[in-house]
Structures are given as C-alpha cells and as structure tokens.
Design a protein around this motif. Structure first.
Motif, PDB file in Angstrom:
ATOM      1  N   ARG A   1      -4.034   3.509   7.104  1.00 24.41           N
ATOM      2  CA  ARG A   1      -2.717   3.348   7.863  1.00 24.41           C
ATOM      3  C   ARG A   1      -2.296   4.711   8.408  1.00 24.41           C
ATOM      4  O   ARG A   1      -1.616   4.675   9.412  1.00 24.41           O
ATOM      5  CB  ARG A   1      -1.824   3.035   6.657  1.00 24.41           C
ATOM      6  N   ALA A   2      -2.552   5.996   7.902  1.00 18.94           N
ATOM      7  CA  ALA A   2      -2.323   7.114   8.169  1.00 18.94           C
ATOM      8  C   ALA A   2      -2.757   7.483   9.812  1.00 18.94           C
ATOM      9  O   ALA A   2      -2.235   8.061  10.694  1.00 18.94           O
ATOM     10  CB  ALA A   2      -2.508   8.295   7.284  1.00 18.94           C
TER      11      ALA A   2
ATOM     12  N   TRP B   1       0.824  -1.105   0.069  1.00 21.85           N
ATOM     13  CA  TRP B   1      -0.013   0.044   0.117  1.00 21.85           C
ATOM     14  C   TRP B   1       1.015   1.182  -0.087  1.00 21.85           C
ATOM     15  O   TRP B   1       0.348   2.434  -0.430  1.00 21.85           O
ATOM     16  CB  TRP B   1      -0.999  -0.270   1.126  1.00 21.85           C
ATOM     17  N   GLY B   2       1.865   1.369   0.428  1.00 24.13           N
ATOM     18  CA  GLY B   2       2.942   2.464   0.380  1.00 24.13           C
ATOM     19  C   GLY B   2       3.622   2.511  -0.758  1.00 24.13           C
ATOM     20  O   GLY B   2       3.980   3.738  -0.992  1.00 24.13           O
TER      21      GLY B   2
ATOM     22  N   LEU C   1      -7.006   1.938  -2.583  1.00 25.52           N
ATOM     23  CA  LEU C   1      -5.730   2.140  -2.142  1.00 25.52           C
ATOM     24  C   LEU C   1      -5.646   3.573  -1.359  1.00 25.52           C
ATOM     25  O   LEU C   1      -5.029   3.333  -0.416  1.00 25.52           O
ATOM     26  CB  LEU C   1      -4.657   2.348  -3.532  1.00 25.52           C
ATOM     27  N   SER C   2      -6.262   4.441  -1.903  1.00 22.84           N
ATOM     28  CA  SER C   2      -6.484   5.775  -1.122  1.00 22.84           C
ATOM     29  C   SER C   2      -6.996   5.487   0.311  1.00 22.84           C
ATOM     30  O   SER C   2      -6.536   5.974   1.379  1.00 22.84           O
ATOM     31  CB  SER C   2      -7.195   6.859  -1.942  1.00 22.84           C
TER      32      SER C   2
ATOM     33  N   PHE D   1      -2.918  14.648   0.242  1.00 24.54           N
ATOM     34  CA  PHE D   1      -3.003  13.634   1.515  1.00 24.54           C
ATOM     35  C   PHE D   1      -3.884  14.242   2.684  1.00 24.54           C
ATOM     36  O   PHE D   1      -4.862  13.511   2.915  1.00 24.54           O
ATOM     37  CB  PHE D   1      -1.527  13.401   2.001  1.00 24.54           C
TER      38      PHE D   1
ATOM     39  N   VAL E   1       3.171   6.552   3.854  1.00 24.35           N
ATOM     40  CA  VAL E   1       1.750   5.656   3.432  1.00 24.35           C
ATOM     41  C   VAL E   1       1.522   5.797   1.928  1.00 24.35           C
ATOM     42  O   VAL E   1       0.517   5.098   1.417  1.00 24.35           O
ATOM     43  CB  VAL E   1       0.496   6.153   4.378  1.00 24.35           C
ATOM     44  N   GLY E   2       2.524   6.381   1.171  1.00 25.84           N
ATOM     45  CA  GLY E   2       2.398   6.379  -0.234  1.00 25.84           C
ATOM     46  C   GLY E   2       2.058   7.619  -1.003  1.00 25.84           C
ATOM     47  O   GLY E   2       1.900   7.787  -2.044  1.00 25.84           O
TER      48      GLY E   2
ATOM     49  N   CYS F   1       2.665  11.149   5.632  1.00 23.66           N
ATOM     50  CA  CYS F   1       2.340  11.117   4.201  1.00 23.66           C
ATOM     51  C   CYS F   1       3.000  10.545   3.371  1.00 23.66           C
ATOM     52  O   CYS F   1       2.520   9.809   2.598  1.00 23.66           O
ATOM     53  CB  CYS F   1       2.136  12.764   3.952  1.00 23.66           C
TER      54      CYS F   1
ATOM     55  N   ARG G   1      -7.210   2.873   1.874  1.00 22.59           N
ATOM     56  CA  ARG G   1      -6.379   2.019   2.775  1.00 22.59           C
ATOM     57  C   ARG G   1      -5.344   2.739   3.284  1.00 22.59           C
ATOM     58  O   ARG G   1      -4.688   2.592   4.385  1.00 22.59           O
ATOM     59  CB  ARG G   1      -5.981   0.532   1.978  1.00 22.59           C
ATOM     60  N   ARG G   2      -4.656   3.570   2.423  1.00 20.57           N
ATOM     61  CA  ARG G   2      -3.519   4.485   3.094  1.00 20.57           C
ATOM     62  C   ARG G   2      -4.008   5.426   4.095  1.00 20.57           C
ATOM     63  O   ARG G   2      -3.041   5.705   5.137  1.00 20.57           O
ATOM     64  CB  ARG G   2      -2.895   5.161   1.660  1.00 20.57           C
TER      65      ARG G   2
END
Length: 126
Positions: free
Chosen positions: A48-49, A5-6, A41-42, A75, A67-68, A64, A44-45
C-alpha cells in the motif's frame, strides 16, 4: 487483515473469528500462506505504501502512519527489506513518469485520515 490493513493487528481477535486459538491460528496461517500473520500484514502495508509513494503527494512520515506503522524507522527498514530501496529512493525512481501526484489533502481524505469528519457534518445538519 486485507480490509483493515491500516489498523493495529489484534491477533487474538483475528484468531477468534477463525475459530482457533492464537497459537494454532499462527501455525495454520503460516502453513497456508508461507508467512506469519504479522509478516503478511507487514508485506501488505508495504505494498500500500508503494502505491501511495507513486501516486500521492504525501510525506514518507504521513504514508508511514496511514499504512499502519507507528515507527518511521521500522517502516523504512521493512520497506527497504521488501523493495531494496528506501521509501524516498522508491519515490524518486517511480514518480514523474507522466502522471501527476494526487494532492495530499485528497489522498488523506480518501485514506480516512480525518476521523470524525462525517460525524461533525451530521451534527451541523441536525
């Protein structure tokens, strides 16, 4: 996408692994999950953030990148859209509830933010 994911999303590569063309993959993914691969994906990121903001002593800018996201503005906009709060507001609301933040250096090491670190140790040993 959940494992990496990153990393930047290479939609053509993901579609190829699934055995689809890029366009068919996006349609099939949206039909199955209710959102496009990019939206998934956004989301999931951002999840995580949220975890990092609650647990790690890192700046919003560091999180930021980890997490990708390559743009702090993107972000922050997506974070607020998903959570209703800016990253700083989210941290202020969720930190300090009895748990200490993980020191930033440990969080960065765990997140793999020091690429090549293991390689240098291997070269020093040999």
């Amino acid at each position: 996408m959940d494992r990496d994911w990153g990393e930047p999303l290479d939609l053509d590569a993901v579609a190829a692994v699934a055995g689809y063309s890029r366009y068919h993959f996006v349609r099939a993914f949206k039909a199955a999950y209710g959102e496009t691969p990019g939206q998934y994906l956004s989301r999931r990121r951002i999840e995580r953030a949220q975890e990092m903001l609650r647990t790690a002593d890192l700046t919003v800018t560091e999180i930021c990148g980890l997490v990708g996201f390559s743009s702090l503005g993107t972000f922050s906009t997506r974070f607020k859209s998903q959570t209703g709060l800016t990253p700083s507001e989210y941290r202020a609301r969720h930190v300090g509830r009895g748990a200490a933040l993980i020191p930033g250096c440990f969080a960065l090491l765990y997140a793999g933010a020091f690429p090549g670190r293991g390689q240098r140790n291997t070269e020093e040993a040999g």
